[in-house]
Scaffold this motif. Structure first.
Motif, PDB file in Angstrom:
ATOM      1  N   GLU A   1     -23.472  -0.234   1.561  1.00 36.85           N
ATOM      2  CA  GLU A   1     -23.006  -0.277   0.677  1.00 36.85           C
ATOM      3  C   GLU A   1     -22.444   0.715  -0.050  1.00 36.85           C
ATOM      4  O   GLU A   1     -21.261   0.104  -0.504  1.00 36.85           O
ATOM      5  CB  GLU A   1     -24.850  -0.515  -0.411  1.00 36.85           C
TER       6      GLU A   1
ATOM      7  N   ARG B   1     -21.044   2.729   1.594  1.00 35.75           N
ATOM      8  CA  ARG B   1     -18.882   3.049   2.093  1.00 35.75           C
ATOM      9  C   ARG B   1     -18.883   1.859   1.367  1.00 35.75           C
ATOM     10  O   ARG B   1     -17.356   2.686   1.069  1.00 35.75           O
ATOM     11  CB  ARG B   1     -19.018   2.873   3.538  1.00 35.75           C
ATOM     12  N   ASP B   2     -18.655   0.563   1.196  1.00 41.48           N
ATOM     13  CA  ASP B   2     -18.169  -0.470   0.486  1.00 41.48           C
ATOM     14  C   ASP B   2     -17.178   0.037  -0.616  1.00 41.48           C
ATOM     15  O   ASP B   2     -16.730  -0.076  -0.925  1.00 41.48           O
ATOM     16  CB  ASP B   2     -18.682  -1.691   0.329  1.00 41.48           C
ATOM     17  N   LYS B   3     -18.786   1.032  -1.324  1.00 41.19           N
ATOM     18  CA  LYS B   3     -17.989   0.699  -3.195  1.00 41.19           C
ATOM     19  C   LYS B   3     -16.712   1.855  -2.768  1.00 41.19           C
ATOM     20  O   LYS B   3     -16.370   2.068  -3.445  1.00 41.19           O
ATOM     21  CB  LYS B   3     -19.386   1.005  -3.314  1.00 41.19           C
TER      22      LYS B   3
ATOM     23  N   ASN C   1       0.991  -1.263  -0.070  1.00 42.34           N
ATOM     24  CA  ASN C   1       0.271  -0.034  -0.241  1.00 42.34           C
ATOM     25  C   ASN C   1       0.478   1.781  -0.044  1.00 42.34           C
ATOM     26  O   ASN C   1       0.668   2.230   0.181  1.00 42.34           O
ATOM     27  CB  ASN C   1      -0.859   0.160   1.265  1.00 42.34           C
TER      28      ASN C   1
ATOM     29  N   LYS D   1     -14.854   2.594  -0.231  1.00 41.76           N
ATOM     30  CA  LYS D   1     -13.910   2.792  -0.397  1.00 41.76           C
ATOM     31  C   LYS D   1     -12.904   1.384  -1.530  1.00 41.76           C
ATOM     32  O   LYS D   1     -11.683   1.333  -1.531  1.00 41.76           O
ATOM     33  CB  LYS D   1     -13.710   1.623   1.720  1.00 41.76           C
ATOM     34  N   ARG D   2     -13.778   0.430  -1.683  1.00 40.85           N
ATOM     35  CA  ARG D   2     -12.819  -0.304  -3.063  1.00 40.85           C
ATOM     36  C   ARG D   2     -11.944   0.362  -3.977  1.00 40.85           C
ATOM     37  O   ARG D   2     -10.950   0.687  -4.889  1.00 40.85           O
ATOM     38  CB  ARG D   2     -14.070  -1.302  -3.691  1.00 40.85           C
ATOM     39  N   GLU D   3     -13.244   1.424  -4.290  1.00 38.18           N
ATOM     40  CA  GLU D   3     -13.203   1.849  -5.587  1.00 38.18           C
ATOM     41  C   GLU D   3     -11.544   3.268  -5.132  1.00 38.18           C
ATOM     42  O   GLU D   3     -10.718   3.661  -5.891  1.00 38.18           O
ATOM     43  CB  GLU D   3     -13.906   3.572  -6.269  1.00 38.18           C
ATOM     44  N   TRP D   4     -11.434   3.837  -4.084  1.00 41.49           N
ATOM     45  CA  TRP D   4     -10.372   3.997  -3.010  1.00 41.49           C
ATOM     46  C   TRP D   4      -9.023   3.238  -3.363  1.00 41.49           C
ATOM     47  O   TRP D   4      -7.972   3.636  -3.736  1.00 41.49           O
ATOM     48  CB  TRP D   4     -10.663   4.960  -1.711  1.00 41.49           C
ATOM     49  N   GLN D   5      -8.720   2.325  -2.594  1.00 39.06           N
ATOM     50  CA  GLN D   5      -8.126   1.886  -3.342  1.00 39.06           C
ATOM     51  C   GLN D   5      -7.703   1.022  -4.336  1.00 39.06           C
ATOM     52  O   GLN D   5      -6.477   0.978  -4.652  1.00 39.06           O
ATOM     53  CB  GLN D   5      -8.287  -0.173  -2.360  1.00 39.06           C
ATOM     54  N   GLU D   6      -8.157   0.662  -5.753  1.00 36.51           N
ATOM     55  CA  GLU D   6      -8.840   0.297  -6.245  1.00 36.51           C
ATOM     56  C   GLU D   6      -7.270   1.639  -7.603  1.00 36.51           C
ATOM     57  O   GLU D   6      -6.493   1.796  -8.191  1.00 36.51           O
ATOM     58  CB  GLU D   6      -9.289   0.365  -7.872  1.00 36.51           C
TER      59      GLU D   6
END
Length: 414
Positions: A218, A220-222, A200, A224-229
């Protein structure tokens, strides 16, 4: 599918099947990490220790000695050269050692020909073998060996070599890895922590705040996932981060001293080496103050010899023909200091009659003569026993010790 059976039928479960059934019971939580022997070599320290010991055992020849003199033996040749049509003798010794170190025990089937002669040796996978105490033979041990098609053969103990480096009942071996479960788990978690840290871009985490509005799980999870990617990973290191005024990013700082401690820690490595009795200098943890010869001899006597004895004890128990004959490993490679000193010591042993000419030629890398002269022991004519010296002194005191040039005793008239 029927789970419970009725009637007189019985089902024998292997250890793997029993563990699986137990794990299916309600309320079974299990452990955070399960280390099967095959998975354990994914740990670099375990792999290093197993590879070190198994390679050292495989590199040594097995000799048959009778009255401490090396004899030609077909079983020893099988172990050293060609045990079967699949692999070499060195590979067989490596396999049985590595399996016993990982699983606690290993098995080798003895194939016999005419007149009970041993003609081949095959390693058996631990999952193939089930040990039982047979009621029909007064509860003696038998080995049920299954093939890939599920067909079971019953083999008597005389035809199975069963190697156990640690046992509590003399029947089943116990894997040293059982004592390392927590240490391996801790080491694995530490390495995963470091891997995630660098994966990271040394950012162990952060808080992404949305200034206005409330988000569902849902959403927040989305985000978070897009931020990580979009931002995590080495490829995104040192790139410009763009967010609008509705978001606020706050990185979580980590104490780098913790990372240094994890990265520099050798506790798990030392523990794994301690369980298998490996000296610290063999694992590269410290520099030995001993010379190379002393270090090799210390490793041989304190570590390797105990494993070698387990193997030869089983061979002597199952394959030795008489009490004067025994199998033993040739450990001379670990006793060799350098070529010049090794040659000098070997020749001294020949001069003093300790070893034969063929034994000396073998130690020096020469082809043995394999004849009557090669098997003889030589000794200087200048040496004699104490009782003969006393007898000679008594004869001399009585005046009978004079002798002529032809070796006959002289007389007083001469």
């Amino acid at each position: 599918m029927r789970i419970f059976s009725t009637g007189s039928e019985k089902r024998e479960f292997t250890q793997e099947e029993a563990d699986l059934l137990i794990s299916m019971l309600p309320g079974f939580g299990g452990t955070s990490t399960t280390f099967a022997s095959a998975k354990s070599i994914e740990n670099s320290d375990v792999f290093t220790v197993i590879n070190l010991l198994a390679s050292d055992v495989a590199s040594l020849d097995i000799d048959m000695t009778k009255n401490e003199i090396v004899q030609s033996n077909e079983v020893a040749n099988l172990f050293n050269i060609n045990p079967n049509g699949l692999y070499s003798g060195g590979t067989l010794k490596f396999i049985i050692t590595a399996n016993a170190l990982l699983n606690g025990e290993s098995f080798c089937e003895i194939i016999r020909g005419k007149n009970n002669k041993v003609i081949a040796l095959y390693h058996l996978r631990n999952s193939q073998v089930v040990i039982k105490q047979d009621a029909e033979t007064n509860y003696k041990l038998v080995y049920d060996v299954s093939d890939d098609k599920g067909k079971i053969r019953r083999i008597k103990p005389a035809d199975i070599l069963h190697f156990k480096f640690f046992t509590l009942d003399g029947i089943r071996g116990v894997s040293p890895l059982k004592s390392l479960k927590d240490d391996l788990s801790m080491q694995k978690d530490s390495k995963r922590f470091l891997a995630n840290f660098f994966k990271n871009d040394t950012q162990t985490g952060g808080i992404l705040k949305m200034k206005h509005g409330r988000l569902s799980k849902e959403a927040r999870d989305k985000i978070k996932r897009e931020w990580q990617e979009s931002n995590a990973g080495v490829d995104n290191a040192h790139k410009v981060l763009v967010i609008d005024e509705t978001f606020e990013y706050e990185p979580i700082e980590v104490d780098t001293e913790v990372l240094k401690l994890i990265n520099a820690s050798t506790f798990s490595t030392e523990t794994i080496g301690k369980v298998y009795r490996i000296p610290r200098h063999k694992l590269g943890l410290e520099t030995s103050n001993m010379s190379l010869a002393q270090a090799n001899l210390d490793y041989l006597t304190s570590t390797l010899n105990s494993y070698l004895k387990v193997i030869t004890n089983e061979l002597n128990y199952k394959l030795s023909t008489d009490y004067k004959s025994k199998f033993q490993f040739d450990t001379s490679p670990f006793k060799t200091i350098d070529v010049e000193t090794h040659t000098k010591l070997t020749l001294e042993k020949v001069d003093k009659g300790i070893i034969s000419l063929d034994e000396a030629r073998k130690r020096l890398g020469e082809e043995p003569r394999n004849d009557e002269l090669g098997n003889k022991h030589f000794i200087s004519l200048n040496y004699t026993t104490l009782d003969q010296i006393e007898e000679y002194q008594m004869l001399k005191a009585k005046g009978g010790g004079k002798s002529g040039q032809n070796g006959t005793k002289g007389t007083d008239d001469e």
